[in-house]
Scaffold this motif. Sequence first.
Motif, PDB file in Angstrom:
ATOM      1  N   ASN A 469      -4.454  -8.717   7.335  1.00 23.32           N
ATOM      2  CA  ASN A 469      -3.300  -9.120   6.403  1.00 23.32           C
ATOM      3  C   ASN A 469      -3.953 -10.492   5.682  1.00 23.32           C
ATOM      4  O   ASN A 469      -3.523 -11.386   5.977  1.00 23.32           O
ATOM      5  N   ASN A 498      -2.084   0.224   1.823  1.00 25.26           N
ATOM      6  CA  ASN A 498      -0.463  -0.424   2.005  1.00 25.26           C
ATOM      7  C   ASN A 498      -1.025  -1.937   2.010  1.00 25.26           C
ATOM      8  O   ASN A 498      -0.106  -2.664   1.580  1.00 25.26           O
ATOM      9  N   GLN A 502       0.966  -4.465  -0.457  1.00 21.79           N
ATOM     10  CA  GLN A 502       1.440  -5.834   0.120  1.00 21.79           C
ATOM     11  C   GLN A 502       1.137  -7.194  -0.838  1.00 21.79           C
ATOM     12  O   GLN A 502       1.653  -8.272  -0.527  1.00 21.79           O
TER      13      GLN A 502
END
Length: 608
Positions: A469, A498, A502
Motif C-alpha cells: 500500500n 487495485n 487506490q
Amino acid sequence: MHPVVAAVTDRIRERSRSLRESYLTDIAEAAAEGPVRTGLSCTNLAHDYASATDDEKLILRSSVRAANIGIVTAYNDVLSAHAPYRHYPEQIKQALAEQGHVAQVASGVPAMCDGVTQGQSGMEMSLFSRDVIALSTAVALSHQVFDGALMLGICDKIVPGLLMAALRFGHLPCVFVPSGPMHSGISNQEKAKVRQAYARGDVDDEELLKSEMGSYHSEGTCTFYGTANSNQMLMEIMGLQLPGSSFVPPGGNLRRLLTAEAASVVTRITALEAGYLPVGQVIDERSMVNAMVGLLATGGSTNHSIHLVAIARMAGILIDWQDMADLSEVVPLLTRMYPNGSADVNAFHEAGGMPFLIRELLDAGMLHGDVRTILGEGLQQWCQMPYEDDKGQLAWKAVAAESGDLTVLAPAHAPFLREGGMKLVSGNLGRAMMKVSAVPDDRWVIEAPAKVFTDQQQVLDAYRAGDLNQDVIVVVKGQGPRANGMPELHQLTPALTNLQEQGYRVALVTDGRLSGASGKVPAAIHLCPEALTDGPVHAVRDGDMICLDGHKGLLQVVTPGFEQRLTEEVRAPLDVSASRKGNGRELFQGFRMLAGPADQGAISLGWE
C-alpha cells in the motif's frame, strides 16, 4: 511507403542477406527434387496408403495431378478454441475428394491452455511447448508424402510453433485454418471487476467461478485480444489465412465454406500446379515487417516480441526488438479491444475487422502491399470480407468505407494513438518490452521504490498483508526462460490494478511474461538478461528507486551506487523454487536437460 517502414525493411533485408540466401537455396533444392512422394519406394507408399479408403488409394495411385495434403491438427477439447477442430479433418477430406485430391492427418501436436495453467506449475511448460509443437510438426512433415500442409491451430504458442516448422519445410505450400471466436459473454469490464473484488477478498470462489464461466462459456476462441487472437491477426496480415476469416464464429455455414476453401487453396499452389508457391517464399522481409506493423497497430500480445523473432529466424530473416521499437514510433494504434479497451474481437469483426484494418494500413503506407500470399501476389485481396451468397456459395465483398464502430476500430487518419502499442525500454537493468496501448497516459512514467520478489505468490501474500500500500515498483525476478520457462504472471494483474485504483503509483518489472492480457498497470516484461544469468535485476534490493519511462524508453535504477554494486557484489545463488509447489519446475528442468542448453538453440526463444 512510409520512410521509416521502408528503412526498417531495408535494414532487415541487409542484415539477413546471407542467412536468407542460404535458406532460399535450401528450399529451392528441396523443391527441385519434385514431389518426394513420386520417388518413394513401393513399400514406403504402401505404408502411407494402407489406412486410406479405396477411393483415396485410387486417386493417389493413378493421378499425377492429385495432391496429398497433410493436416497437422492441434485439436483437443481442453482448449475451447480448438474444440471445433474435431470435425475439420473429415470436412477437409470431403472437400478435397470432390476435387480429386486427398488429405491425411499427418499428426496431432500438443496444445496446452494457458488459461487452465495460469498461475499453476504447468505454466512453466507453456513457452517451452512452442518448440515442442514445432518439433512435433516437423516430425509430421518428415514423412515426405505431402504436397502441401494445412495447419489447424489458434492459441498462444501453437500457431508460432506450427509456423516455425512449416518454414523449416519451406518448400511446401502451407495454409492456416482458424475456427473462430466464441460468442460474447459477460463484458470484459465486469469480469475484471469481479477478479479485482476477489483479490480484495470481497467475493468468494463461487462468485468468481460464476463470473469466469460467464466469460468463457462455449467452443471458440476466448474473445479478449490476447495472444490467441493476435495469432489470428498475424496469419491474415501475413497472407497465410483467408481474407476476413479469422473472426468468423464456429459452427455456421460460412465457417464450413471457409474451411473448404482453405483446403482448396493449398491444392492450387502445390508443386503439381503452375501456381506453385511454397511458404518459404510467401514469408520474406516484407511480410515480417507487415506482421510487426499489424501487432503494433492493434496493440497485440507482447508474446510476439519473442515469437516473431523466432519465426523470422526459421525463414532466414533476422529481426530484433529495435526494429519493433522504430516501427512503433510511426505506426498508429487503430483498435481498442480488451485489455486495450472495452470491446472484444466480435465487436472488432463487426466494425470491419481485419479487412478494414489492412486497407487503412495499406492506404497509410504502413504495409507492404506487394507481398506474396496464399492467393498469389498482393495484399489488396485482404481488404475484402467473406460472406455466403444467396446460392449458399462463398463470396467476398469490399469492406465498408467507414468503420462500423469508431470506439473499436479507427481509420488511419484519426487513430487512438499516433504511435504503436508497444515500447522498448532499456537502461542499467537491461532491455524489456512495455505494452503501452492499455496504459493510461498519466501512467507511462513511474518512479518509485522497489519491492523485490522471486515468485508471484509472494507478491499476492504481500498485497493481502497490506505491504504494497504505497507507491511501488514490484520486481519479480527469477521468472526467465532459463529459470523456470518464463511463465505468465497474470495473477498479479487484479492486485496491482487495485493498488493503482487506490491512487498509488504502481508498476511491474520482471524477467517473466504477461502476454496480451496485461491490463492497465505499466509493466516492463521479458527483461533480459534474466536474473539467473547474472542480469542486473539480480542486484535490485527493496527500496531501490526505479524509473520506468514509456515516453523516453527508459528502465533505470536511479539509486546512487547501483552500477558500482553490480561490479562489486558477490551474488548468492538465486533460489527460484522456495515458494513453489507441484512438479512443473522439475518437469521444465528435466526437459531442458534432455534437449540441451538454450544457447545452443534447443529452446529458441528468439533473443538468444
